[in-house]
Design a protein around this motif. Sequence first.
Motif, PDB file in Angstrom:
ATOM      1  N   LYS A 146      35.970  42.391  39.722  1.00  0.00           N
ATOM      2  CA  LYS A 146      35.563  43.487  38.834  1.00  0.00           C
ATOM      3  C   LYS A 146      34.690  44.489  39.583  1.00  0.00           C
ATOM      4  O   LYS A 146      34.805  45.707  39.372  1.00  0.00           O
ATOM      5  CB  LYS A 146      34.822  42.935  37.620  1.00  0.00           C
ATOM      6  CG  LYS A 146      35.708  42.144  36.672  1.00  0.00           C
ATOM      7  CD  LYS A 146      35.099  42.002  35.283  1.00  0.00           C
ATOM      8  CE  LYS A 146      33.810  41.227  35.281  1.00  0.00           C
ATOM      9  NZ  LYS A 146      33.279  41.039  33.902  1.00  0.00           N
ATOM     10  N   ALA A 147      33.838  43.989  40.472  1.00  0.00           N
ATOM     11  CA  ALA A 147      32.929  44.869  41.210  1.00  0.00           C
ATOM     12  C   ALA A 147      33.672  45.823  42.136  1.00  0.00           C
ATOM     13  O   ALA A 147      33.188  46.931  42.416  1.00  0.00           O
ATOM     14  CB  ALA A 147      31.929  44.034  42.010  1.00  0.00           C
ATOM     15  N   VAL A 148      34.844  45.409  42.629  1.00  0.00           N
ATOM     16  CA  VAL A 148      35.611  46.291  43.527  1.00  0.00           C
ATOM     17  C   VAL A 148      36.677  47.074  42.765  1.00  0.00           C
ATOM     18  O   VAL A 148      37.563  47.676  43.376  1.00  0.00           O
ATOM     19  CB  VAL A 148      36.244  45.501  44.695  1.00  0.00           C
ATOM     20  CG1 VAL A 148      35.157  44.898  45.573  1.00  0.00           C
ATOM     21  CG2 VAL A 148      37.209  44.426  44.202  1.00  0.00           C
ATOM     22  N   GLY A 149      36.584  47.048  41.427  1.00  0.00           N
ATOM     23  CA  GLY A 149      37.419  47.941  40.634  1.00  0.00           C
ATOM     24  C   GLY A 149      38.660  47.352  40.008  1.00  0.00           C
ATOM     25  O   GLY A 149      39.481  48.083  39.442  1.00  0.00           O
ATOM     26  N   VAL A 150      38.834  46.034  40.075  1.00  0.00           N
ATOM     27  CA  VAL A 150      40.007  45.413  39.456  1.00  0.00           C
ATOM     28  C   VAL A 150      39.769  45.291  37.954  1.00  0.00           C
ATOM     29  O   VAL A 150      38.745  44.753  37.518  1.00  0.00           O
ATOM     30  CB  VAL A 150      40.293  44.020  40.059  1.00  0.00           C
ATOM     31  CG1 VAL A 150      41.468  43.355  39.345  1.00  0.00           C
ATOM     32  CG2 VAL A 150      40.573  44.138  41.551  1.00  0.00           C
ATOM     33  N   THR A 151      40.697  45.792  37.165  1.00  0.00           N
ATOM     34  CA  THR A 151      40.583  45.741  35.709  1.00  0.00           C
ATOM     35  C   THR A 151      41.850  45.130  35.113  1.00  0.00           C
ATOM     36  O   THR A 151      42.819  44.827  35.826  1.00  0.00           O
ATOM     37  CB  THR A 151      40.364  47.146  35.124  1.00  0.00           C
ATOM     38  OG1 THR A 151      41.484  47.976  35.477  1.00  0.00           O
ATOM     39  CG2 THR A 151      39.089  47.774  35.663  1.00  0.00           C
ATOM     40  N   LYS A 152      41.843  44.969  33.804  1.00  0.00           N
ATOM     41  CA  LYS A 152      42.980  44.382  33.098  1.00  0.00           C
ATOM     42  C   LYS A 152      44.269  45.134  33.432  1.00  0.00           C
ATOM     43  O   LYS A 152      44.317  46.363  33.371  1.00  0.00           O
ATOM     44  CB  LYS A 152      42.735  44.418  31.593  1.00  0.00           C
ATOM     45  CG  LYS A 152      43.872  43.839  30.762  1.00  0.00           C
ATOM     46  CD  LYS A 152      43.573  43.936  29.275  1.00  0.00           C
ATOM     47  CE  LYS A 152      44.745  43.416  28.453  1.00  0.00           C
ATOM     48  NZ  LYS A 152      44.503  43.543  26.996  1.00  0.00           N
ATOM     49  N   GLY A 153      45.305  44.382  33.796  1.00  0.00           N
ATOM     50  CA  GLY A 153      46.601  44.970  34.108  1.00  0.00           C
ATOM     51  C   GLY A 153      46.804  45.310  35.566  1.00  0.00           C
ATOM     52  O   GLY A 153      47.941  45.562  35.990  1.00  0.00           O
ATOM     53  N   ASP A 154      45.718  45.333  36.368  1.00  0.00           N
ATOM     54  CA  ASP A 154      45.857  45.613  37.800  1.00  0.00           C
ATOM     55  C   ASP A 154      46.473  44.414  38.515  1.00  0.00           C
ATOM     56  O   ASP A 154      46.240  43.257  38.148  1.00  0.00           O
ATOM     57  CB  ASP A 154      44.492  45.915  38.433  1.00  0.00           C
ATOM     58  CG  ASP A 154      43.952  47.271  38.029  1.00  0.00           C
ATOM     59  OD1 ASP A 154      44.756  48.136  37.635  1.00  0.00           O
ATOM     60  OD2 ASP A 154      42.724  47.465  38.106  1.00  0.00           O
TER      61      ASP A 154
END
Length: 407
Positions: A189-197
């Motif tokens: 999450k800290a490196v920008g991964v979100t739901k659906g990625d």
Amino acid sequence: MASSYDSDGSLRGSSPSYSPSKKLTTTNHLRHVESMAKMPSGAGAISHLNAVILGEDLASEENDLIFHSAEFSQQALVPSPQKYLEMYKRSIADPAGFWSDIASEFYWKEKWGKEVCSENLDVREGTIKIEWFKGGVTNICYNCLDRNVKAGLGDKIAFYWEGNDPDHDGKLTYNESLHRVCQLANYLKAVGVTKGDAVVVYLPMLMELPITMLACARIGAVHSVVFAGFSAESLTQRIVDCKPKVVITCNAVKRGPKVINLKDIVDAALVESAKSGVSVDVCLTYENPSAMKRETTKWKEGRDIWWQDIVPKYPTTCAVEWVDAEDPLFLLYTSGSTGKPKGVLHTTGGYMVYTATTFKYAFDYKPSDVYWCTADCGWITGHSYVSYGPLLNGATVIIFEGVIGWD
């Protein structure tokens, strides 16, 4: 060997009251290996029995038949052919009720709607679809880990790991696994991964492989595991197709005496995928010191980061991303042996329920069992029967890094 049964559950050619102590008069007399009668199952010697394989009489050279004792049968989850037929008939006559009852054993933030399953397999009728538990809200990572910890299994071993080197091993409890999953999930999450990625995973059979799969599932990211024996070209094809936010790998692995430099393969794949317009900004790399030291690992500053240097710094709790049963869980590609690899998308709810159920009944799982599936998580069998199926049942799993061999 497969025997045929009549509709009442009795062995074809026998009476419904058949017991192993009775002899049947038939034209086919079957040999019995007497030593097998002394097995722990309590099997007794059977002779003069007519058996059937796939509807055909047994050939004379295929006539060793063992029946386990009634006592042994009774401890099974499906203790008799009659019980199997009862379950099967209900699944056909009332699939909604059958699968709803099984699904209710898991945690759902919200229950599904009126339709348990809907499908359209005719393109003339519209978009092809197969949907299970649509509208239901759940999370497979929560059901694998949190649910079992809350049920009192926190100190139970989730994973035993056996390294390529017999002197290397490890283990994680359900509590420890949950903590490590949450740390990695927080990092993602800290490196920008979100739901659906998408997250591409190019790891050998380390405990970090199922940990990574579960971390992605926890935050609703879609993991795409690539078998860590595939070439840079094969890895490139999958990266270009699914466009991941992050690639997770390790520097190297040993298979027997052979060292395979996985990081070099990833580096080459990332160069080629960038030429196709797909650039990956983060390559999280696990140091596998038994195969290669970090000092000899090629490195690209600003993109590459050591797992051990960053992930353990993150909190051991992470909020669950609740997802619809039809939200994607993972993308697994065909081998590409007959053309371009095709990504097969598996959604959450139906896969969770089916995988847990097949593991439970096909392997007759008991809570005291220690279970080993030899498949790699780069294949669907490893997804289902190394990671998700066993953990959904609170099982203890063996993960083996090396190759099976005999001296």
